[in-house]
Structure formats: C-alpha cells, structure tokens
Design an enzyme around this catalytic site. Structure first.
Site, PDB file in Angstrom:
ATOM      1  N   CYS A   1      12.407   7.585  -2.202  1.00  0.00           N
ATOM      2  CA  CYS A   1      12.856   7.923  -3.535  1.00  0.00           C
ATOM      3  C   CYS A   1      14.059   7.040  -3.816  1.00  0.00           C
ATOM      4  O   CYS A   1      15.143   7.266  -3.310  1.00  0.00           O
ATOM      5  CB  CYS A   1      13.240   9.386  -3.624  1.00  0.00           C
ATOM      6  SG  CYS A   1      13.939   9.777  -5.225  1.00  0.00           S
TER       7      CYS A   1
ATOM      8  N   ASN B   1       9.806   4.502   3.909  1.00  0.00           N
ATOM      9  CA  ASN B   1       9.558   3.614   5.031  1.00  0.00           C
ATOM     10  C   ASN B   1      10.813   2.835   5.380  1.00  0.00           C
ATOM     11  O   ASN B   1      11.626   2.533   4.508  1.00  0.00           O
ATOM     12  CB  ASN B   1       8.494   2.578   4.629  1.00  0.00           C
ATOM     13  CG  ASN B   1       7.153   3.227   4.364  1.00  0.00           C
ATOM     14  OD1 ASN B   1       6.508   3.702   5.282  1.00  0.00           O
ATOM     15  ND2 ASN B   1       6.757   3.267   3.097  1.00  0.00           N
TER      16      ASN B   1
ATOM     17  N   HIS C   1       5.355   3.246  13.143  1.00  0.00           N
ATOM     18  CA  HIS C   1       5.577   3.398  11.702  1.00  0.00           C
ATOM     19  C   HIS C   1       6.681   4.438  11.512  1.00  0.00           C
ATOM     20  O   HIS C   1       6.441   5.629  11.686  1.00  0.00           O
ATOM     21  CB  HIS C   1       4.254   3.855  11.064  1.00  0.00           C
ATOM     22  CG  HIS C   1       4.316   4.112   9.590  1.00  0.00           C
ATOM     23  ND1 HIS C   1       3.699   3.298   8.673  1.00  0.00           N
ATOM     24  CD2 HIS C   1       4.913   5.089   8.876  1.00  0.00           C
ATOM     25  CE1 HIS C   1       3.901   3.764   7.444  1.00  0.00           C
ATOM     26  NE2 HIS C   1       4.635   4.853   7.542  1.00  0.00           N
TER      27      HIS C   1
ATOM     28  N   ARG D   1       0.839  -1.195   0.000  1.00  0.00           N
ATOM     29  CA  ARG D   1       0.000   0.000   0.000  1.00  0.00           C
ATOM     30  C   ARG D   1       0.880   1.254   0.000  1.00  0.00           C
ATOM     31  O   ARG D   1       0.951   1.972  -0.970  1.00  0.00           O
ATOM     32  CB  ARG D   1      -0.936  -0.033   1.227  1.00  0.00           C
ATOM     33  CG  ARG D   1      -2.104   0.929   1.143  1.00  0.00           C
ATOM     34  CD  ARG D   1      -1.788   2.350   1.564  1.00  0.00           C
ATOM     35  NE  ARG D   1      -1.229   2.439   2.900  1.00  0.00           N
ATOM     36  CZ  ARG D   1      -0.649   3.522   3.384  1.00  0.00           C
ATOM     37  NH1 ARG D   1      -0.542   4.599   2.634  1.00  0.00           N
ATOM     38  NH2 ARG D   1      -0.130   3.533   4.589  1.00  0.00           N
ATOM     39  N   ASP D   2       1.591   1.468   1.090  1.00  0.00           N
ATOM     40  CA  ASP D   2       2.370   2.699   1.255  1.00  0.00           C
ATOM     41  C   ASP D   2       3.513   2.759   0.252  1.00  0.00           C
ATOM     42  O   ASP D   2       3.915   3.837  -0.196  1.00  0.00           O
ATOM     43  CB  ASP D   2       2.917   2.744   2.691  1.00  0.00           C
ATOM     44  CG  ASP D   2       3.263   4.158   3.144  1.00  0.00           C
ATOM     45  OD1 ASP D   2       3.067   5.092   2.356  1.00  0.00           O
ATOM     46  OD2 ASP D   2       3.721   4.312   4.279  1.00  0.00           O
TER      47      ASP D   2
END
Lengths: 313, 313
Positions: free
Chosen positions: B233, B242, B200, B7-8
C-alpha cells in the site's frame, strides 16, 4: 536497546510536544524496559525550540532504577545545564567527515574535538560518564566513503583522550551496509573491549535491521532506535529516519534475543505519538502488528469449505 | 534476482497499465539483467481485469536470451493460454495453510493440489518447466505458525509428484524472520539439492532484507522482488508489499554479491512506474538514491571554514 525518539525524533518535528506529554512518553519507555533513553538535548532553545523544555523534562521524569537517562550536549553551556539536571550520561557529537562537520556543526573537526574536551573536563569533575556519537562513521553524503583509519582514529581519541565510556557509531544518512558494519564493529570491539559500543542506524536505504543483525554478530553492546520510527519523513513512502525501536525489538524477539523490552507496552507508547505530532508514524509494527497478532478466521469458513467440497460432487 | 512486479505488483493496482507500457517495462527489466521475470498472470480476465492482456504482453515482449519469462497460472485453462503464449515456465500457487487456501483460493489444499496435478500433466506434455509457489510457508495470518513438517510435506509432493523444477517459499504476509528462514531454507537445500529454491519475502514488518541475507547464507537460489516495491500500500508509511527489487539489488551489491543486475537501469525503470500507476512507489532507492550517489558540497563550504577558523582568533 536505547531509544532516541524523544530527542532525535522529536527534534525533527515542527510541533512542540507539551512537556507533560514528553515526560509521559519517557516514563512509558522506562516502563517498557528500555536500557537507556536519550531524554532530550541541551541545545540552545533558540536553535531547537521544540526541545526548549529540556530541564523541565529531566526534572519531571520518573527515574526507574537501572535505566540510564542520557542527554545530548553540544557545548559547555549545555553540559552545565545537563549536569544540573542530573543526567546519567552526557552524549556528545561530532562527525568523522570534515565536510559534514563543517556543514552540520559549522566547525572544523579539530574545533569540535576541542569543544568536546572542554565538556569532558566538566563531566570528569562532575563524575558524569561520557558517550561520544561519531556521525558519518559509515560514509558521508558529500564526501562518500570515510576511511576506516579515520573512524578508528577518532574513536581512539574519544576513548583515550576524553575518557569516554562509550562510542556510538552513527550511520547518519543510511549509507551503512551489513558486511561493512560487521567489519568495523569487529575491529572496534577487539581494539577497545572495555568500551561500550552503540550503533545508530538509519533506514534510508532499507538496510537498518540487516545492519543491526550484523552488528550483533560483531559484538555490539547497544542500539539506538526511535519510538515509532520518528525522525524520518513520515509522509514519504520511503521513510528515511532512525530505525524504529519496536521494529527492531520485534525482529530480535522473533529471533530469540531478549532485549529486555516489553513489546506490547512499547507499541502502546508508539501509538500515542500520532496524536501528539499530528501525523502517522512510519512504524511497520504499529501498522501491521506483531507476526502472531492473528487475523480472525472468516465466519463463513465452514460454508466456503462446504461449497468447495460440493464442487467435487 | 527475479522480478514479480509486473504480476504481483500490478495486480494490486486499481488502474489498467496500457499493454504497450507493460511490454516496455518487461523489456526494461530484461535489459537491466534480471534472471527471471514473472511477466503476467493467466487468470480469468474477469477475476483480475488489470492483467486481462496477458497473452498480448507475452506476445509483445522482446525475449532476451538467458532470461526466463515465467507466468502465474491458476488452473488448466490458464495453463493452456500460457503454453500457447510460449511461457518459459509455469508458476503455480497454493497455500501451506488450509485456512488461507480456503479463504484465498476457495478450495481445500487437497483440491488445489489436484488442480496443480492437472496443470503439471499439461506442462509435462508441452515440456514446459514448473515452479510451485507455496504461500504462508513462514506462517499464516489466521492460523499462526505453520509446522515445518507441513511445509516440507508440500515441497516433497511438488517436487516428487508434480515434477516441479523449483519451489518458491512465500512469506505471504511478512511473518518470516531471519533465524526461521535460515533453518527452513537449510533443510530444503539439503533435502532437495537439485531443486531451484526461490524465496519470496514481504517487508510487512521490516524484515525483508534481513530475511534475504539469511536465505543467501542458507543457500537459496533466487529471490522474488518487485520493481519499485510495487504491491504494497504505497500511501501507508509502513508499506506492506513485496520487497523492492532495487533495494535488494542495491544492498547485495554493497555487500559484494553480483546479482547480474544493472542497478542504474533498474532504478530508471522503477522511476517510470509512478506516472503509470498514478502514485509514488515505496522504493527507498528511488527516493534516497544509492549510498554513493553523493550530495553536492555546499558552495559556501570555504566561507564556513573561514568563519569557523576566524572564531579561534
């Protein structure tokens, strides 16, 4: 904090950074408040041409009182040049792993130690303190784990036989992990309380900062780190080099530790590197800024709020 | 360990990863032993086209018993679709910072919370557990530090008013540092011992793993991380996304923690990503391997040794 970027970082770069620029970088590190700076390496100019100007660099730098200007020395010839250049400390190196010592230094560990002894005798005569960097202290990329007694055995010989003031435990290929660091540094600290313990971590597997924090908990004295994170492969997303000086200083500062380093000055120095080496540096503080380097609030924030509230009708 | 890469991570990629490949990746994560997987986001397909196949992905995955398949849900419409797709949990999001909430979600925090309440009512009806992710819990890139009472105030409303089973404290832009994490998680753990606390972290300033270790010390239950480190990136040397699932699992495994994850399977899954997204992933375990993935000893090691010893004469 000790910066090793000028030696460990630049020796990994193919380009020769002009002597005047090297001097300016070391001076910038001095001004930023580093406790110790590894200025260069007195290796054979044939072996590492990009550091062929070691003597000129040592001669050119402005020595700030209180800063220790150390240099890497591979042998007696290097030690003579280093002493002549008035290095504050000689840093010697050998590996805890026989295989790594053979492949990297083309000598057995016993031969390396004999070489170190000759340099130590010279250093004693000249009254220049000695540090020994032990590579692969947390594992060898070919042999795997290096037994702790092996590591401690070499530390003992460095301190007792060579009279080294300090030992650097080097995680040469990024194999160290925090609980291992905590355990090893605790033993060393306890057994040789008078010695200066430096930790040299690589960020190869993302554990650099966590290892630094574990080593602080265990009572380490100093950390090697490299300006801009120089010394890895800067194009690879997983840069595999030295931990980055400004990342470590930044994190420790956030946590309330005073490393004595002026972070803005350090970052300014790191930002000069890309133009000198021809590519970006892996430093995440250079790319992202400090945590409280804030982004501007969008100009239309009030308009966004008004539109949002208008939807409530 | 909870993976949020599907997802992220994928939502940050410009390319649409084919539905069948998404399903295969989620299945690989299930097989690798992840405790929870954020499978997708039920946002408007217009807003994030690369995740337009949320329902199909949820329908296609093989559900392994014991694994929680959670999905991000921005509003009631998304919640309806997520419940229809038999999500095990709905993950809602709002920010602890008013400025960040306005710029990112185009709503005031009060409006966001009202929206969350509507979704919570729906989830209660359908008996689907709720998790709320609080962005900027460790600082806002525009406002700076977010006061701890503000963070705790929102946690209280999520748990008491919305009946959330768990809260995720999100370090949205990598501003968290270890001592801050330790303090905040300790307070949350103590005040709401029954709640499930997920952390997170982003690795923006190199502090991801150190923050994970601090949160474990403070009693956190789970960690979000992203397969391959997706979501940053990937071309920039200082990847800002993440924390990477396999890096965290690897480090914790070194330290003797059992995350229940099969690391070789996880790494194998991560290695499938570059072909799907068209560029390398920032994962340092993908590039460097595990710490004991040894390099071969040079074939000529014996010859090196003999030549070295011969010099002793």
């Amino acid at each position: 904090m000790q910066d090793v970027g000028m030696r460990d970082g630049l020796q990994a770069e193919p380009v020769f950074v002009p002597t005047a620029d090297k001097i300016a970088l070391v001076d910038a590190l001095s001004d930023a408040g580093l406790a110790k700076i590894e200025v260069t390496s007195f290796v054979s100019p044939m072996a590492i041409p990009v550091l062929a100007d070691a003597s000129e660099v040592m001669q050119g730098i402005r020595r700030r009182p209180g800063v220790v200007y150390t240099v890497l020395v591979p042998n007696v010839r290097g030690a003579e040049r280093a002493i002549e250049a008035r290095a504050d400390e000689l840093n010697l190196v050998m590996s805890a792993s026989e295989t790594h010592n053979l492949t990297n230094l083309r000598m057995t560990r016993a031969q390396s130690f004999r070489g170190l002894s000759e340099v130590a005798a010279l250093a004693r005569q000249a009254a220049v303190p000695l540090n020994v960097s032990l590579s692969c202290a947390f594992g060898c990329p070919m042999e795997g784990d290096v037994p702790v007694p092996t590591v401690l055995g070499w530390c003992e010989r460095f301190i007792d036989e060579l009279g080294a003031r300090g030992v650097t435990l080097c995680d040469t290929t990024g194999m160290a992990y925090p609980s291992q660091v905590l355990a090893l540094v605790r033993v060393c600290r306890e057994r040789w309380p008078q010695a200066e313990w430096t930790l040299h971590f690589h960020n190869t597997r993302g554990m650099g900062l966590a290892n630094v924090i574990a080593a602080i908990e265990a009572g380490a004295d100093r950390f090697d780190a490299s300006l801009g994170g120089l010394g890895g492969c800067p194009y690879a997303p997983g840069a595999t080099g030295n931990v980055c000086t400004e990342e470590i200083v930044h994190a420790l500062q956030c946590m309330g530790y005073d490393s004595g380093v002026d972070l803005p000055r350090l970052v300014a120095a790191a930002k000069r590197l890309p133009a000198l080496i021809g590519h970006p540096v892996p430093s995440q503080i250079v790319s992202a800024g400090r945590r409280l380097d804030l982004h501007p609030v969008p100009r239309d924030l009030d308009a966004i709020r008004e539109r949002a509230l208008a939807r409530d009708g």
